[in-house]
Structures are given as structure tokens and as C-alpha cells.
Design a protein around this motif. Sequence first.
Motif, PDB file in Angstrom:
ATOM      1  N   ALA A  93       0.857  -1.187   0.000  1.00  0.00           N
ATOM      2  CA  ALA A  93       0.000   0.000   0.000  1.00  0.00           C
ATOM      3  C   ALA A  93       0.888   1.231   0.000  1.00  0.00           C
ATOM      4  CB  ALA A  93      -0.924   0.006   1.216  1.00  0.00           C
ATOM      5  N   ILE A  94       0.299   2.363  -0.391  1.00  0.00           N
ATOM      6  CA  ILE A  94       1.043   3.615  -0.417  1.00  0.00           C
ATOM      7  C   ILE A  94       0.261   4.699   0.339  1.00  0.00           C
ATOM      8  CG2 ILE A  94       2.175   3.089  -2.601  1.00  0.00           C
ATOM      9  CD1 ILE A  94       0.273   5.026  -3.994  1.00  0.00           C
ATOM     10  N   GLY A  95       1.011   5.667   0.882  1.00  0.00           N
ATOM     11  CA  GLY A  95       0.421   6.827   1.523  1.00  0.00           C
ATOM     12  C   GLY A  95       1.007   8.089   0.926  1.00  0.00           C
ATOM     13  N   VAL A  96       0.158   8.973   0.450  1.00  0.00           N
ATOM     14  CA  VAL A  96       0.614  10.195  -0.221  1.00  0.00           C
ATOM     15  C   VAL A  96       0.059  11.400   0.514  1.00  0.00           C
ATOM     16  CG1 VAL A  96       0.653  11.501  -2.377  1.00  0.00           C
ATOM     17  CG2 VAL A  96       0.736   8.995  -2.433  1.00  0.00           C
ATOM     18  N   HIS A  97       0.938  12.182   1.125  1.00  0.00           N
ATOM     19  CA  HIS A  97       0.525  13.380   1.857  1.00  0.00           C
ATOM     20  C   HIS A  97       0.982  14.612   1.081  1.00  0.00           C
ATOM     21  CE1 HIS A  97      -0.445  16.183   4.952  1.00  0.00           C
ATOM     22  NE2 HIS A  97      -0.543  15.300   5.925  1.00  0.00           N
ATOM     23  N   SER A  98       0.025  15.406   0.610  1.00  0.00           N
ATOM     24  CA  SER A  98       0.316  16.662  -0.099  1.00  0.00           C
ATOM     25  C   SER A  98       1.216  16.436  -1.307  1.00  0.00           C
ATOM     26  CB  SER A  98       0.987  17.661   0.857  1.00  0.00           C
ATOM     27  OG  SER A  98       0.249  17.819   2.040  1.00  0.00           O
ATOM     28  N   GLY A  99       1.012  15.326  -2.002  1.00  0.00           N
ATOM     29  CA  GLY A  99       1.854  14.988  -3.138  1.00  0.00           C
ATOM     30  C   GLY A  99       1.108  15.004  -4.455  1.00  0.00           C
ATOM     31  N   ILE A 116      -3.849   5.549   0.600  1.00  0.00           N
ATOM     32  CA  ILE A 116      -4.422   6.526   1.516  1.00  0.00           C
ATOM     33  C   ILE A 116      -3.810   7.878   1.201  1.00  0.00           C
ATOM     34  CG2 ILE A 116      -2.748   5.893   3.323  1.00  0.00           C
ATOM     35  CD1 ILE A 116      -4.924   6.767   5.381  1.00  0.00           C
ATOM     36  N   VAL A 117      -4.647   8.890   1.081  1.00  0.00           N
ATOM     37  CA  VAL A 117      -4.222  10.234   0.679  1.00  0.00           C
ATOM     38  C   VAL A 117      -4.615  11.244   1.746  1.00  0.00           C
ATOM     39  CG1 VAL A 117      -4.558  12.084  -1.022  1.00  0.00           C
ATOM     40  CG2 VAL A 117      -4.395   9.696  -1.780  1.00  0.00           C
ATOM     41  N   PHE A 118      -3.684  12.122   2.094  1.00  0.00           N
ATOM     42  CA  PHE A 118      -3.967  13.277   2.942  1.00  0.00           C
ATOM     43  C   PHE A 118      -3.608  14.534   2.165  1.00  0.00           C
ATOM     44  CE2 PHE A 118      -4.436  10.547   6.545  1.00  0.00           C
ATOM     45  CZ  PHE A 118      -5.001  11.302   7.568  1.00  0.00           C
ATOM     46  N   HIS A 119      -4.459  15.566   2.243  1.00  0.00           N
ATOM     47  CA  HIS A 119      -4.149  16.825   1.571  1.00  0.00           C
ATOM     48  C   HIS A 119      -4.935  17.955   2.240  1.00  0.00           C
ATOM     49  CE1 HIS A 119      -2.058  17.870  -2.378  1.00  0.00           C
ATOM     50  NE2 HIS A 119      -2.335  19.051  -1.810  1.00  0.00           N
ATOM     51  N   GLY A 120      -4.276  19.048   2.537  1.00  0.00           N
ATOM     52  CA  GLY A 120      -4.961  20.218   3.064  1.00  0.00           C
ATOM     53  C   GLY A 120      -5.671  20.952   1.947  1.00  0.00           C
ATOM     54  N   ASP A 121      -6.923  21.345   2.175  1.00  0.00           N
ATOM     55  CA  ASP A 121      -7.652  22.004   1.092  1.00  0.00           C
ATOM     56  C   ASP A 121      -7.287  23.482   0.950  1.00  0.00           C
ATOM     57  OD1 ASP A 121      -9.054  23.221   3.171  1.00  0.00           O
ATOM     58  OD2 ASP A 121     -10.955  22.220   2.751  1.00  0.00           O
ATOM     59  N   SER A 122      -6.370  23.989   1.795  1.00  0.00           N
ATOM     60  CA  SER A 122      -5.847  25.349   1.639  1.00  0.00           C
ATOM     61  C   SER A 122      -4.367  25.329   1.257  1.00  0.00           C
ATOM     62  CB  SER A 122      -6.041  26.140   2.942  1.00  0.00           C
ATOM     63  OG  SER A 122      -7.406  26.360   3.200  1.00  0.00           O
ATOM     64  N   ASP A 123      -3.935  24.215   0.684  1.00  0.00           N
ATOM     65  CA  ASP A 123      -2.542  24.067   0.255  1.00  0.00           C
ATOM     66  C   ASP A 123      -2.247  25.009  -0.903  1.00  0.00           C
ATOM     67  OD1 ASP A 123      -0.045  23.183  -0.660  1.00  0.00           O
ATOM     68  OD2 ASP A 123      -0.492  21.091  -0.198  1.00  0.00           O
ATOM     69  N   LYS A 124      -1.305  25.919  -0.730  1.00  0.00           N
ATOM     70  CA  LYS A 124      -0.928  26.876  -1.770  1.00  0.00           C
ATOM     71  C   LYS A 124       0.324  26.461  -2.523  1.00  0.00           C
ATOM     72  CE  LYS A 124      -4.266  29.581  -0.416  1.00  0.00           C
ATOM     73  NZ  LYS A 124      -5.523  29.629  -1.196  1.00  0.00           N
ATOM     74  N   HIS A 160      -1.524  22.068  -5.389  1.00  0.00           N
ATOM     75  CA  HIS A 160      -2.980  22.219  -5.452  1.00  0.00           C
ATOM     76  C   HIS A 160      -3.674  20.950  -4.949  1.00  0.00           C
ATOM     77  CE1 HIS A 160      -7.002  22.972  -7.001  1.00  0.00           C
ATOM     78  NE2 HIS A 160      -6.636  24.230  -7.268  1.00  0.00           N
ATOM     79  N   PRO A 161      -4.725  21.094  -4.129  1.00  0.00           N
ATOM     80  CA  PRO A 161      -5.438  19.919  -3.609  1.00  0.00           C
ATOM     81  C   PRO A 161      -5.963  18.992  -4.691  1.00  0.00           C
ATOM     82  CG  PRO A 161      -6.081  21.891  -2.406  1.00  0.00           C
ATOM     83  CD  PRO A 161      -5.236  22.363  -3.560  1.00  0.00           C
ATOM     84  N   ARG A 162      -6.163  19.508  -5.898  1.00  0.00           N
ATOM     85  CA  ARG A 162      -6.627  18.650  -6.995  1.00  0.00           C
ATOM     86  C   ARG A 162      -5.668  17.473  -7.216  1.00  0.00           C
ATOM     87  NH1 ARG A 162      -6.906  22.321 -10.691  1.00  0.00           N
ATOM     88  NH2 ARG A 162      -9.044  22.916 -10.160  1.00  0.00           N
ATOM     89  N   ASN A 163      -4.400  17.677  -6.875  1.00  0.00           N
ATOM     90  CA  ASN A 163      -3.427  16.599  -7.044  1.00  0.00           C
ATOM     91  C   ASN A 163      -3.741  15.400  -6.158  1.00  0.00           C
ATOM     92  OD1 ASN A 163      -1.151  17.543  -8.950  1.00  0.00           O
ATOM     93  ND2 ASN A 163      -1.454  19.314  -7.613  1.00  0.00           N
ATOM     94  N   GLY A 164      -4.245  15.652  -4.953  1.00  0.00           N
ATOM     95  CA  GLY A 164      -4.645  14.546  -4.093  1.00  0.00           C
ATOM     96  C   GLY A 164      -5.757  13.728  -4.715  1.00  0.00           C
ATOM     97  N   ASP A 165      -6.714  14.414  -5.351  1.00  0.00           N
ATOM     98  CA  ASP A 165      -7.795  13.712  -6.053  1.00  0.00           C
ATOM     99  C   ASP A 165      -7.233  12.841  -7.171  1.00  0.00           C
ATOM    100  OD1 ASP A 165      -9.540  15.143  -4.424  1.00  0.00           O
ATOM    101  OD2 ASP A 165      -9.898  16.696  -5.940  1.00  0.00           O
ATOM    102  N   GLN A 166      -6.214  13.364  -7.861  1.00  0.00           N
ATOM    103  CA  GLN A 166      -5.642  12.628  -8.986  1.00  0.00           C
ATOM    104  C   GLN A 166      -4.838  11.419  -8.522  1.00  0.00           C
ATOM    105  OE1 GLN A 166      -3.618  15.925 -10.878  1.00  0.00           O
ATOM    106  NE2 GLN A 166      -5.354  16.335 -12.238  1.00  0.00           N
ATOM    107  N   VAL A 167      -4.202  11.525  -7.366  1.00  0.00           N
ATOM    108  CA  VAL A 167      -3.500  10.367  -6.808  1.00  0.00           C
ATOM    109  C   VAL A 167      -4.497   9.241  -6.558  1.00  0.00           C
ATOM    110  CG1 VAL A 167      -2.264   9.477  -4.792  1.00  0.00           C
ATOM    111  CG2 VAL A 167      -1.624  11.686  -5.756  1.00  0.00           C
ATOM    112  N   LEU A 168      -5.604   9.577  -5.905  1.00  0.00           N
ATOM    113  CA  LEU A 168      -6.603   8.569  -5.598  1.00  0.00           C
ATOM    114  C   LEU A 168      -7.243   8.018  -6.863  1.00  0.00           C
ATOM    115  CD1 LEU A 168      -7.821   7.309  -2.992  1.00  0.00           C
ATOM    116  CD2 LEU A 168      -9.816   8.736  -3.430  1.00  0.00           C
TER     117      LEU A 168
END
Length: 413
Positions: free
Chosen positions: A264-270, A311-319, A322-330
Motif C-alpha cells: 500500500a502507499i500513503g501520499v501526503h500533499s503529493g 491513503i491520501v492526505f491533503h490540506g484544502d488550503s494548500d498553496k 494544489h489539492p486537486r493533485n490529491g484527487d488525482q492520486v486517488l
Amino acid sequence: MKTNLHQNILEATRLTRAGRINEATSMLQGLLGGQTSSASSPGHAPEADTVRLPPRTERAKKSGGGSDQSDPLHAASLGSMKDTLGRWMKQMKSGQGMPDLGGLSSLDGLTGRSPASPSDIAPDKGQYLSKSFSNQAGTRGFKLYVPSGYQGQALPLVVMLHGCTQSPDDFAAGTRMNMLAEEQDCFVIYPEQATSANHSKCWNWFNAADQNRDQGEPSLIAGITRQVMGEYSIDPQRVYVAGLSAGGAAAAIMGATYPDLYAAIGVHSGLACGAARDLPSALTAMRQGGSAVAPMCQFSHGQGKTVIPTIVFHGDSDKTVHPRNGDQVLAASVDAFDKDLLIMTEQGSAPGGHAYSRTTHADSNGTIIFEQWAVHGAGHAWSGGSPSGSYTDPRGPDATREMLRFFLATRKT
């Protein structure tokens, strides 16, 4: 000096328009970081056509409500890079300072702290060892945590990939992964990016040469993983990889290129594997999301697609990313799963901290295969991390505990 700077920017623009992106990038590194690309160190194989992010530069001073986040990095293609360079030049002439071009090295978070103490990095009970690995792609050092409960039995292993400007010790202190690994009897590896490979110690996730199995940085990270598996008793069905920012993007690449190695993989703000193939597309992906996932990033090994629990973690105020990247990882992970999934979203909040939305994707047996945490109001920092490390947001939720919980519930089949 201004004349020389203007001439150099024009020359970088000319090289970019001519398609000589590596030369232009090298020149920009010199302009924006006060240095040029360094040659490979002895024993480190040179990388062909390598594009590296420039080193971190001083953030532009805020003036009249403005900030360095006003978009000097919106280069959607080689053709638009000339306009971007022009904006950088205007920003510098207007007295706002140098634009922040460190990309993923410009993480939001706390900086300037003293190094973490040994007790912040690892429990006294276990062992925290310094090791190294070498192959045809070069040499990388790494830290290894061995829990005190290890008595020769097969235990899980988590590989943790730090963000730009970070070190294994800093990342260990910030995530507190060693503390939880001691509780759960897990090994933890912290590979360290070399400054000879990237001035800001970013994993080169945006290089096409570092997105393939058995090549470049993926071969080094996989080699480190296998070396520890050979030296200790590791359960081969419970080996995982996670990371923050550039490290999160590298973790996505590892899942795509080595699905036979990681459960499994975990991607935080990636970012997703294949979100970028060079520096201009990397800057674009960071600002607005990546392009379509590249063919080699379809989580394939042998025949057919391989499902990689994610599993993906991403802050929705990441400057920064962009949080859209978390959606694309998933989305890249879910795309490989050809059966129906039960999707559920719950709302919650960390005690005294951030609210969040947790979305789970479960199979027909109720087993959670994919999980996504959107942390509301959070920026580009490890959620729930310790202030002993850099680029953390202690207001939670606790990404370390949730990732480890997700990992330990997952076995490679």
C-alpha cells in the motif's frame, strides 16, 4: 548586475523556446539560487537529461496584502515560459524580492528551529541506525528504526520519503512515525535524498528518468527496501511506502513501478505518478493539478493492472501543491480496481483542530481499499505532526496514526 540578470533571463528564454530545457533549467538554477548544477559526486552515476528544481530562494516580502503566492509559477508549456520569466523580472524590479521558485522546497510550515533532540526522533527502547545503499544509479544514505519488540519474527516495514529541504531525522521527528512504530512493532526506513541529486534535497518526481522501474531514484528506494528485507526478518506481505510533498509524489511513483514490492502507499500533499515529465509541467501540476497519468504509471506489473491500496492526505488550503493533485492520486489508484466500490464520506474534526472529510472506498466485503482525507483549512504540512519537526501542522488529524492503521490492515495478496 541588473543588466547581466536581464541578459541571462533572455538567454534562458531563448534556450527554452529552442527546446533546450535542461540548459535553460541549469541557467535558472544559477540565477535563482546563486549557483549552477553541480557535477555528480564520485561514485554517483550521472543522470542523463536530468531536470532539477532550483534551490529554495528567499520568499518575496508581503506588501499591501500581496504575497509570493501571486503566481510566478504558472508555466503551462514551454511557449508560456517566456511570459513567466518576464513576470519574474518585473517582480524583482518592483522590489518585491526574488520569486519563490523552489517549488516543492517552499513548504508551508515552521522553519528556523533547532535540530530535533534524539528523544524527539526515536524512542530510547529501539535502535535507530545509519546505513547506505548503492547501485548503478548512485548511493543514498538512510536511517532505519528497529523496534525493541523485534526478536527475529517477521514484522511490517514502512518506508518514509521526506519532503524538500528535510532530512530523515527531521521527518522522523515531525511525523513521530518511530514512536508509533515502537507501539505497533514496525520497522521504519527513511531514505535520504542527496544534495548532489537535487540542491533542495527534493526527490526528482518530475524527471521522466526517475519514474521508471529499475532506473534512477525508484531503483535506489526499492534497493534500500530490499536490502533491509534481506538483513532483517520482514513480512513481505506488509511492506509500505509513504511520503510528504516531493516524497509523496515519489511514493506514488514507487507504488506504480513496484506494486509487487509494496502492499500500500500513503501520499501526503503529493502528486500522482506521471503528473509531470519536466520542470515546466511540474510547476503547472503544482499550481493546478497534473496532466493525465502516463502509461507507465498504470500500476502494472507483468500481465494486467495491479490494485495498490492507497491513503491520501491533503490540506484544502494548500498553496504549494494544489489539492486537486490529491484527487488525482486517488483516481489513479481507483482506476485499476475494476469492481464496484462502496463510497462513504464522514465529517469530523480533530480535538481543538482542523475539521476534515474522510472518504472511504470499500469492496463488497467491506474492506477499505482506498481512503482520502481532506483537511479543511490546512496548508502544505504534515497533518497532526509534531512541532519538533519542520513543515508540520499539529492541529491534526493525525496522518501518521491513520496511515499506519490503514497500512497494517492491508496485506499484499
